[in-house]
Motif scaffolding. Structure first.
Motif, PDB file in Angstrom:
ATOM      1  N   ILE A 168      10.625  85.557  30.402  1.00 50.95           N
ATOM      2  CA  ILE A 168       9.827  84.327  30.144  1.00 50.95           C
ATOM      3  C   ILE A 168      10.217  83.847  28.910  1.00 50.95           C
ATOM      4  N   ILE A 169      10.361  84.682  27.995  1.00 57.10           N
ATOM      5  CA  ILE A 169      10.606  84.114  26.513  1.00 57.10           C
ATOM      6  C   ILE A 169      11.907  83.465  26.551  1.00 57.10           C
ATOM      7  N   ALA A 170      12.971  84.036  27.281  1.00 54.52           N
ATOM      8  CA  ALA A 170      14.224  82.991  27.215  1.00 54.52           C
ATOM      9  C   ALA A 170      13.946  82.006  28.086  1.00 54.52           C
ATOM     10  N   LEU A 171      13.041  81.806  28.986  1.00 54.71           N
ATOM     11  CA  LEU A 171      12.956  80.752  30.076  1.00 54.71           C
ATOM     12  C   LEU A 171      12.292  79.557  29.065  1.00 54.71           C
ATOM     13  N   ALA A 172      11.262  79.842  28.299  1.00 54.90           N
ATOM     14  CA  ALA A 172      10.541  79.038  27.322  1.00 54.90           C
ATOM     15  C   ALA A 172      11.684  78.418  26.326  1.00 54.90           C
ATOM     16  N   HIS A 173      12.360  79.391  25.749  1.00 51.54           N
ATOM     17  CA  HIS A 173      13.747  78.868  24.757  1.00 51.54           C
ATOM     18  C   HIS A 173      14.480  77.989  25.629  1.00 51.54           C
ATOM     19  N   ASP A 174      14.716  78.179  26.950  1.00 44.01           N
ATOM     20  CA  ASP A 174      15.586  77.341  27.559  1.00 44.01           C
ATOM     21  C   ASP A 174      14.954  75.849  27.867  1.00 44.01           C
ATOM     22  N   ILE A 204      17.581  74.205  35.110  1.00 39.92           N
ATOM     23  CA  ILE A 204      17.618  74.976  33.948  1.00 39.92           C
ATOM     24  C   ILE A 204      17.181  76.343  34.305  1.00 39.92           C
ATOM     25  N   LEU A 205      15.866  76.319  34.765  1.00 41.42           N
ATOM     26  CA  LEU A 205      15.167  77.548  34.855  1.00 41.42           C
ATOM     27  C   LEU A 205      15.859  78.290  35.711  1.00 41.42           C
ATOM     28  N   GLY A 206      16.322  77.786  37.085  1.00 38.91           N
ATOM     29  CA  GLY A 206      17.068  78.716  38.021  1.00 38.91           C
ATOM     30  C   GLY A 206      18.127  79.221  37.484  1.00 38.91           C
ATOM     31  N   TYR A 207      18.974  78.066  36.590  1.00 38.18           N
ATOM     32  CA  TYR A 207      20.385  78.880  36.048  1.00 38.18           C
ATOM     33  C   TYR A 207      20.108  79.945  35.005  1.00 38.18           C
ATOM     34  N   SER A 208      19.028  79.539  34.051  1.00 41.74           N
ATOM     35  CA  SER A 208      18.834  80.749  33.191  1.00 41.74           C
ATOM     36  C   SER A 208      18.474  82.067  33.486  1.00 41.74           C
ATOM     37  N   VAL A 209      17.650  82.086  34.642  1.00 41.17           N
ATOM     38  CA  VAL A 209      17.154  83.285  34.969  1.00 41.17           C
ATOM     39  C   VAL A 209      18.285  83.950  35.992  1.00 41.17           C
ATOM     40  N   HIS A 210      19.171  83.159  36.479  1.00 41.32           N
ATOM     41  CA  HIS A 210      20.216  83.764  37.222  1.00 41.32           C
ATOM     42  C   HIS A 210      21.076  84.671  36.011  1.00 41.32           C
ATOM     43  N   ASP A 211      21.527  83.974  35.139  1.00 40.44           N
ATOM     44  CA  ASP A 211      22.284  84.288  34.112  1.00 40.44           C
ATOM     45  C   ASP A 211      21.867  85.699  33.325  1.00 40.44           C
ATOM     46  N   THR A 212      20.342  85.572  33.185  1.00 45.37           N
ATOM     47  CA  THR A 212      19.678  86.668  32.486  1.00 45.37           C
ATOM     48  C   THR A 212      19.734  87.879  33.564  1.00 45.37           C
ATOM     49  N   ILE A 213      19.694  87.740  34.784  1.00 47.35           N
ATOM     50  CA  ILE A 213      19.349  88.905  35.911  1.00 47.35           C
ATOM     51  C   ILE A 213      20.726  89.560  35.544  1.00 47.35           C
ATOM     52  N   VAL A 214      21.731  88.723  35.546  1.00 45.04           N
ATOM     53  CA  VAL A 214      23.110  89.374  35.755  1.00 45.04           C
ATOM     54  C   VAL A 214      23.199  90.389  34.598  1.00 45.04           C
ATOM     55  N   THR A 269      22.232  58.615  36.629  1.00 42.69           N
ATOM     56  CA  THR A 269      22.065  60.152  36.252  1.00 42.69           C
ATOM     57  C   THR A 269      22.768  60.651  35.015  1.00 42.69           C
ATOM     58  N   LYS A 270      22.977  59.793  34.069  1.00 43.89           N
ATOM     59  CA  LYS A 270      23.245  60.214  32.748  1.00 43.89           C
ATOM     60  C   LYS A 270      22.230  61.059  31.969  1.00 43.89           C
ATOM     61  N   ASP A 271      21.020  60.611  32.015  1.00 48.20           N
ATOM     62  CA  ASP A 271      19.848  61.400  31.321  1.00 48.20           C
ATOM     63  C   ASP A 271      19.790  62.716  31.990  1.00 48.20           C
ATOM     64  N   PHE A 272      20.067  62.669  33.172  1.00 46.12           N
ATOM     65  CA  PHE A 272      19.912  64.099  34.145  1.00 46.12           C
ATOM     66  C   PHE A 272      20.957  65.121  33.734  1.00 46.12           C
ATOM     67  N   ALA A 273      22.297  64.490  33.539  1.00 45.29           N
ATOM     68  CA  ALA A 273      23.344  65.140  33.233  1.00 45.29           C
ATOM     69  C   ALA A 273      23.392  65.713  31.752  1.00 45.29           C
ATOM     70  N   PHE A 274      22.858  65.056  30.761  1.00 46.40           N
ATOM     71  CA  PHE A 274      22.710  65.157  29.572  1.00 46.40           C
ATOM     72  C   PHE A 274      21.760  66.512  29.404  1.00 46.40           C
ATOM     73  N   VAL A 275      20.274  66.322  29.844  1.00 46.86           N
ATOM     74  CA  VAL A 275      19.445  67.476  29.915  1.00 46.86           C
ATOM     75  C   VAL A 275      20.175  68.576  30.404  1.00 46.86           C
ATOM     76  N   LEU A 276      20.859  68.702  31.530  1.00 47.31           N
ATOM     77  CA  LEU A 276      21.259  69.821  32.142  1.00 47.31           C
ATOM     78  C   LEU A 276      22.444  70.337  31.402  1.00 47.31           C
ATOM     79  N   LEU A 277      23.224  69.610  30.574  1.00 50.19           N
ATOM     80  CA  LEU A 277      24.312  70.176  29.608  1.00 50.19           C
ATOM     81  C   LEU A 277      23.664  70.892  28.378  1.00 50.19           C
ATOM     82  N   ILE A 278      22.665  70.418  27.739  1.00 48.88           N
ATOM     83  CA  ILE A 278      21.637  71.167  26.815  1.00 48.88           C
ATOM     84  C   ILE A 278      21.139  72.486  27.240  1.00 48.88           C
ATOM     85  N   GLY A 279      20.840  72.423  28.425  1.00 50.53           N
ATOM     86  CA  GLY A 279      20.038  73.400  29.291  1.00 50.53           C
ATOM     87  C   GLY A 279      21.095  74.557  29.458  1.00 50.53           C
TER      88      GLY A 279
END
Length: 304
Positions: A168-174, A204-214, A269-279
């Motif tokens: 959860i702390i990592a997700l809040a960070h992300d 981003i939440l989905g990607y982050s939790v996947h990477d953390t669970i690994v 879709t530029k803003d969408f891609a930009f947010v995902l890049l940072i995420g």
């Protein structure tokens, strides 16, 4: 072991980024799109060459529309998002999208055809905003419950629910960091928070939790194999080292795809891609340098 040993440095960097993002939110606020605050959306197409963005903006600036967002779409369309307008104002706006040019004494009109016009009331916008917040909260709660259940058999030396707490702390960070960066970006370059932005946060939440669970899953396997023969700090350090290359390679693949989407994809879709890049950057960092070292910190706090 370097990451675990020097975890305070990475915790400090994350804290600085989070506090900076929160400060940006307070300074510039949230520029909500019509999806959340209500307004009108107009899409115009052209059979011939589309007028330049600067020409259209120059005309719109004279109509006192307030804050608006004009976005090219494809090769022959424009999408205009603005406040609610009257029928008279709509006619004036459409006139701007049909500029008159005079060449060698011949007058031509580049007619902009209205493809769609939608109006969203403020009540609907408030409902969408509430539903977006609820969706994010439900996702976070489900993630915590899933991780607590998945790691229920690994409760020594760290209780299974603390794996969920670290996640959860990592997700809040992300979520906080991409939001702060996007607000800062949109303040200087234009942009607004809409449903695509919320979609990006959920991705981003989905990607982050996947990477953390690994990483956590490797910790679980190493705990089972090592038993009490190895200190928890060493087990986590080895697990991070074993999954480091995989995390970086996976993130790099996604990063390159998003770079292509940002530069080659449509402007909508530029803003969408930009947010995902940072995420993706924040999510990769948190899974390696925040979530896993945090387990060691929780274990040491538990001993004390």
């Amino acid at each position: 072991m370097f990451i675990i040993t020097h975890r305070k440095i990475f915790f400090t960097l994350s804290a600085v980024l989070i506090l900076g993002s929160i400060l940006v939110m307070f300074l510039y606020g949230f520029t909500l799109g019509i999806d959340f605050k209500g307004g009108s959306s107009l899409e115009v197409s052209y059979a011939n060459a589309r007028p330049s963005l600067e020409d259209i903006k120059g005309g719109l600036d004279q109509l006192n529309l307030g804050t608006y967002v004009l976005t090219p779409s494809g090769d022959s369309r424009y999408i205009l998002k603005m406040r609610d307008i009257t029928p008279k104002e709509k006619s004036d706006v459409l006139a701007i999208f049909s500029p008159v040019t005079v060449t060698d004494g011949v007058m031509t009109i580049n007619v902009g055809k209205e493809e769609s016009f939608n109006s969203i009331g403020p009540t609907v916008g408030t409902q969408l905003k509430n539903k977006a917040l609820i969706a994010i909260l439900i996702v976070i709660i489900c993630i915590v419950l899933f991780i607590t259940f998945a790691f229920r058999k690994v409760s020594v030396p760290v209780a299974s629910w603390k794996y969920g707490l670290a996640t959860i702390i990592a997700l809040a960070h992300d979520v906080v960091i991409p939001t702060g960066v996007f607000i800062l970006w949109s303040h200087f370059h234009g942009g607004e928070i809409d449903l695509l932005f919320v979609t990006a946060l959920l991705a981003i939440l989905g990607y982050s939790v996947h990477d953390t669970i690994v990483v956590f899953d490797r910790v679980r396997e190493n705990l089972r194999n090592a038993g009490n023969k190895q200190m928890f700090e060493q087990t986590v350090g080895v697990s991070v080292t074993q999954t480091f290359g995989r995390s970086i390679n996976t993130s790099l693949t996604i990063f390159l795809a998003l770079i292509a989407l940002y530069f080659i994809g449509g402007s909508s879709t530029k803003d969408f891609a930009f947010v995902l890049l940072i995420g993706v950057i924040a999510g990769t960092y948190s899974s390696i340098f925040v979530a896993s070292p945090l387990l060691v910190t929780l274990e040491k706090m538990q001993k004390k």
